[in-house]
Scaffold this active site. Sequence first.
Site, PDB file in Angstrom:
ATOM      1  N   ASN A  95     -17.701 -21.392 -17.970  1.00  0.00           N
ATOM      2  CA  ASN A  95     -17.683 -20.648 -16.609  1.00  0.00           C
ATOM      3  C   ASN A  95     -18.898 -20.203 -16.371  1.00  0.00           C
ATOM      4  O   ASN A  95     -19.340 -19.737 -15.268  1.00  0.00           O
ATOM      5  CB  ASN A  95     -16.467 -19.644 -16.334  1.00  0.00           C
ATOM      6  CG  ASN A  95     -15.060 -20.256 -16.306  1.00  0.00           C
ATOM      7  OD1 ASN A  95     -14.884 -21.251 -15.542  1.00  0.00           O
ATOM      8  ND2 ASN A  95     -14.241 -19.672 -17.245  1.00  0.00           N
ATOM      9  N   TYR A 149     -59.517 -41.657 -13.765  1.00  0.00           N
ATOM     10  CA  TYR A 149     -59.455 -41.085 -12.408  1.00  0.00           C
ATOM     11  C   TYR A 149     -60.700 -40.747 -11.994  1.00  0.00           C
ATOM     12  O   TYR A 149     -61.514 -39.758 -12.361  1.00  0.00           O
ATOM     13  CB  TYR A 149     -58.684 -39.826 -12.588  1.00  0.00           C
ATOM     14  CG  TYR A 149     -58.063 -39.272 -11.276  1.00  0.00           C
ATOM     15  CD1 TYR A 149     -57.482 -40.005 -10.265  1.00  0.00           C
ATOM     16  CD2 TYR A 149     -58.105 -37.842 -11.220  1.00  0.00           C
ATOM     17  CE1 TYR A 149     -56.987 -39.464  -9.035  1.00  0.00           C
ATOM     18  CE2 TYR A 149     -57.555 -37.332  -9.877  1.00  0.00           C
ATOM     19  CZ  TYR A 149     -57.148 -38.002  -9.051  1.00  0.00           C
ATOM     20  OH  TYR A 149     -56.633 -37.354  -7.883  1.00  0.00           O
ATOM     21  N   ARG A 178     -20.125 -18.562 -11.038  1.00  0.00           N
ATOM     22  CA  ARG A 178     -20.386 -17.723 -12.368  1.00  0.00           C
ATOM     23  C   ARG A 178     -21.643 -18.135 -13.116  1.00  0.00           C
ATOM     24  O   ARG A 178     -22.177 -17.409 -14.004  1.00  0.00           O
ATOM     25  CB  ARG A 178     -19.266 -17.560 -13.144  1.00  0.00           C
ATOM     26  CG  ARG A 178     -18.070 -16.534 -12.556  1.00  0.00           C
ATOM     27  CD  ARG A 178     -16.739 -16.525 -13.327  1.00  0.00           C
ATOM     28  NE  ARG A 178     -15.995 -18.031 -12.786  1.00  0.00           N
ATOM     29  CZ  ARG A 178     -14.714 -18.136 -13.220  1.00  0.00           C
ATOM     30  NH1 ARG A 178     -14.185 -17.347 -14.132  1.00  0.00           N
ATOM     31  NH2 ARG A 178     -14.220 -19.345 -13.096  1.00  0.00           N
ATOM     32  N   LEU A 196     -10.820 -32.044 -12.027  1.00  0.00           N
ATOM     33  CA  LEU A 196     -11.036 -31.218 -10.854  1.00  0.00           C
ATOM     34  C   LEU A 196     -12.494 -30.623 -10.945  1.00  0.00           C
ATOM     35  O   LEU A 196     -12.774 -29.912 -12.052  1.00  0.00           O
ATOM     36  CB  LEU A 196     -10.141 -30.163 -10.999  1.00  0.00           C
ATOM     37  CG  LEU A 196      -8.760 -30.538 -10.975  1.00  0.00           C
ATOM     38  CD1 LEU A 196      -7.872 -28.923 -10.918  1.00  0.00           C
ATOM     39  CD2 LEU A 196      -8.210 -31.159  -9.696  1.00  0.00           C
ATOM     40  N   LYS A 222     -51.454 -42.027 -22.365  1.00  0.00           N
ATOM     41  CA  LYS A 222     -50.564 -42.094 -21.131  1.00  0.00           C
ATOM     42  C   LYS A 222     -50.899 -43.464 -20.643  1.00  0.00           C
ATOM     43  O   LYS A 222     -51.961 -44.179 -20.584  1.00  0.00           O
ATOM     44  CB  LYS A 222     -51.099 -41.307 -20.111  1.00  0.00           C
ATOM     45  CG  LYS A 222     -50.562 -41.138 -18.608  1.00  0.00           C
ATOM     46  CD  LYS A 222     -51.818 -41.537 -17.917  1.00  0.00           C
ATOM     47  CE  LYS A 222     -51.336 -41.975 -16.618  1.00  0.00           C
ATOM     48  NZ  LYS A 222     -52.321 -42.511 -15.498  1.00  0.00           N
ATOM     49  N   TYR A 259     -58.901 -38.775 -25.375  1.00  0.00           N
ATOM     50  CA  TYR A 259     -57.836 -39.081 -24.232  1.00  0.00           C
ATOM     51  C   TYR A 259     -57.751 -40.584 -23.848  1.00  0.00           C
ATOM     52  O   TYR A 259     -58.983 -41.222 -23.384  1.00  0.00           O
ATOM     53  CB  TYR A 259     -58.074 -38.422 -22.706  1.00  0.00           C
ATOM     54  CG  TYR A 259     -57.269 -38.669 -21.692  1.00  0.00           C
ATOM     55  CD1 TYR A 259     -55.975 -38.817 -21.718  1.00  0.00           C
ATOM     56  CD2 TYR A 259     -57.887 -39.250 -20.636  1.00  0.00           C
ATOM     57  CE1 TYR A 259     -55.230 -39.032 -20.789  1.00  0.00           C
ATOM     58  CE2 TYR A 259     -57.341 -39.791 -19.602  1.00  0.00           C
ATOM     59  CZ  TYR A 259     -55.625 -39.739 -19.435  1.00  0.00           C
ATOM     60  OH  TYR A 259     -55.205 -40.042 -18.556  1.00  0.00           O
TER      61      TYR A 259
HETATM   62  C1  UD1 Z   1      -8.640 -22.269 -14.358  1.00  0.00           C
HETATM   63  C2  UD1 Z   1      -6.997 -21.653 -14.457  1.00  0.00           C
HETATM   64  C3  UD1 Z   1      -6.724 -21.069 -15.662  1.00  0.00           C
HETATM   65  C4  UD1 Z   1      -7.026 -21.655 -16.988  1.00  0.00           C
HETATM   66  C5  UD1 Z   1      -8.877 -21.847 -16.746  1.00  0.00           C
HETATM   67  C6  UD1 Z   1      -9.064 -22.917 -18.097  1.00  0.00           C
HETATM   68  C7  UD1 Z   1      -6.429 -21.847 -12.191  1.00  0.00           C
HETATM   69  C8  UD1 Z   1      -6.019 -21.282 -10.852  1.00  0.00           C
HETATM   70  N1  UD1 Z   1      -6.442 -21.215 -13.277  1.00  0.00           N
HETATM   71  O1  UD1 Z   1      -9.244 -21.009 -14.202  1.00  0.00           O
HETATM   72  O2  UD1 Z   1      -5.468 -20.458 -15.696  1.00  0.00           O
HETATM   73  O3  UD1 Z   1      -7.211 -20.549 -17.939  1.00  0.00           O
HETATM   74  O4  UD1 Z   1      -8.906 -22.866 -15.648  1.00  0.00           O
HETATM   75  O5  UD1 Z   1     -10.196 -23.103 -18.039  1.00  0.00           O
HETATM   76  O6  UD1 Z   1      -6.148 -23.006 -12.131  1.00  0.00           O
HETATM   77  N2  UD1 Z   1     -12.012 -26.599  -8.771  1.00  0.00           N
HETATM   78  C9  UD1 Z   1     -12.024 -27.478  -7.714  1.00  0.00           C
HETATM   79  N3  UD1 Z   1     -11.615 -26.821  -6.454  1.00  0.00           N
HETATM   80  C10 UD1 Z   1     -11.488 -25.473  -6.394  1.00  0.00           C
HETATM   81  C11 UD1 Z   1     -11.394 -24.623  -7.271  1.00  0.00           C
HETATM   82  C12 UD1 Z   1     -11.790 -24.965  -8.521  1.00  0.00           C
HETATM   83  O7  UD1 Z   1     -12.299 -28.370  -7.942  1.00  0.00           O
HETATM   84  O8  UD1 Z   1     -11.353 -25.345  -5.163  1.00  0.00           O
HETATM   85  C13 UD1 Z   1     -12.256 -26.916 -10.113  1.00  0.00           C
HETATM   86  C14 UD1 Z   1     -13.720 -26.246 -10.696  1.00  0.00           C
HETATM   87  O9  UD1 Z   1     -14.791 -27.156 -10.146  1.00  0.00           O
HETATM   88  C15 UD1 Z   1     -13.431 -26.308 -12.068  1.00  0.00           C
HETATM   89  C16 UD1 Z   1     -11.939 -26.259 -12.121  1.00  0.00           C
HETATM   90  O10 UD1 Z   1     -11.245 -26.663 -11.030  1.00  0.00           O
HETATM   91  O11 UD1 Z   1     -13.759 -27.603 -12.919  1.00  0.00           O
HETATM   92  C17 UD1 Z   1     -11.608 -24.976 -12.692  1.00  0.00           C
HETATM   93  O12 UD1 Z   1     -11.614 -24.096 -11.704  1.00  0.00           O
HETATM   94  P1  UD1 Z   1     -12.499 -22.605 -12.171  1.00  0.00           P
HETATM   95  O13 UD1 Z   1     -12.490 -21.769 -10.908  1.00  0.00           O
HETATM   96  O14 UD1 Z   1     -13.333 -22.750 -13.178  1.00  0.00           O
HETATM   97  O15 UD1 Z   1     -10.999 -22.114 -12.728  1.00  0.00           O
HETATM   98  P2  UD1 Z   1     -10.608 -21.062 -13.865  1.00  0.00           P
HETATM   99  O16 UD1 Z   1     -10.990 -19.647 -13.292  1.00  0.00           O
HETATM  100  O17 UD1 Z   1     -11.659 -21.383 -15.340  1.00  0.00           O
HETATM  101 CA    CA Z   2     -13.105 -22.599 -15.531  1.00  0.00          CA
END
Ligand code: UD1
Ligand code: CA
Length: 457
Positions: free
Chosen positions: A225, A384, A13, A6, A348, A363
């Site tokens: 994060n 140049y 953040r 994902l 260069k 140079y």
């Molecule tokens: C998530 C978990 C949390 C865990 C943590 C571990 C959930 C709801 N929470 O929280 O329990 O402790 O990871 O690191 O799953 N992403 C998408 N699409 C979205 C939202 C997120 O692809 O709509 C991807 C983000 O890019 C990221 C990953 O999912 O790579 C995690 O998302 P993030 O928002 O960082 O979740 P956390 O708050 O860290």
């Molecule tokens: Ca995360």
Amino acid sequence: MVAIILAAGKGTRMKSNLPKALHPICGKPLTRYVIDACRESGIEECIVVIGHGAEEVQAALGNDVKYAVQQEQRGTGDACRAALGLLDGCEGSVMVLAGDVPLLDPAALRELAEEQAASGMAATMLTTVLPDGGHYGRVIRAADDTVEKIVEAKDATPSELAVGEINAAIYCFNLPLLRKYIDELTPANAQGEYYLTDVIGLMVADGHKVGAKISADPNIVLGVNNRVDLSYLTDVVRRKILDRLMLSGITVIDPSTTYVDEDVEVGMDTVLHPMTVLEKGCKIGKNCTIGPSSRLAGAVVEDGAAVLFSNVVESTGGEGCKIGPFAHIRPGCTLGKNVKLGNFVEAKNSEIEESVSVGHLSYIGDTRIGRRTNIGAGTITCNYDGYKKHHTEIGQDAFVGSNNTLVAPVKVGDGSLTAAGSVITRDVPADSLAIARSEEVIKIGWARRRREQKDTQ
Ligand code: UD1
Ligand code: CA
């Protein structure tokens, strides 16, 4: 085994214009670490879910994976669902990972898959225990020690927040069951998102079992994060890279000030001195001395090279070459064997053949210098003209005197000599002497006469 990674989130953040997935750790994008760990663990196929900055992320992560697009970032559950479309008709298990948890251990992933297969549970997760769970989801266990549910920190009660076991977002799911329960998710929570974590609770509420394995090493499950997390994990990776180098026969005088990117190769008995930075694409030979205070990026130097207090970018240095102190080698330079580019020399896009010496304050741009030629101190190639770059060609065994100005395009032939202080604007044939400066005038006794005159005034 297939893995869904994902990586569609913006990474709010991080406070960055660069999608989180692409923030580098030691020269490699975060999410690429996840893909590489999957590959190493034997997972054959990765589906990366992209969304925010999709094109940029896809271009940077490469084409050895499949991509699924999550149009709108509505949570990790929704992101996972976007990938399931690519797995229609598949059964068995699927690994679901977060693209922002980079230090996954391939062996731990393999064990997780084995445990899931052996237990026959609906899912198995990898967790860890932290002194303070912070923003991580908490793992709530049932009486029989299986997982009951995961509660996000923002939705947790004080007693749930006190739980030290956290969700690392590393799951191995039974695929048909994941498909079934992911459709039942609702965004009824503090963040109004479809949480993947809620799938666990839904499975359990329906009578399925979910297992969790606790990793003894918290680093392998830590997520990024914000930039504080990024710097923490960068340090972990950096130390790992340096340990690997030291164990393979490289001396790192001061690991606390040495930075080496993940793909850099260094040969045996090379010494890395303090404040050395070796960025992406560097290949350093054996018995080299790098640093102190040198930065090489995309640079290749062969055995026995020495780089001292210098900056070398996208260039190559032959065996035994000596760079610095205080040299600036810009992209496109090829230095032959035993070339010496000394202090305050900038070069260069130039080909500098073996045993050439450019000792001081020069140079050299868009130039070729033949073997064994010596370039005197303070020599400048004027490449140049304000509109275009021009080439300078200096033959082999030539001697360019100190403080020469070579106005390109211009050639100095093999074996030629140019007088100190010359401004060379016309080609110098081979084996010739070029003197291009005004002739010295000597007035004998002039200084004494002036002195006497002044003294009597
Ligand atoms: C998530 C978990 C949390 C865990 C943590 C571990 C959930 C709801 N929470 O929280 O329990 O402790 O990871 O690191 O799953 N992403 C998408 N699409 C979205 C939202 C997120 O692809 O709509 C991807 C983000 O890019 C990221 C990953 O999912 O790579 C995690 O998302 P993030 O928002 O960082 O979740 P956390 O708050 O860290
Ligand atoms: Ca995360």
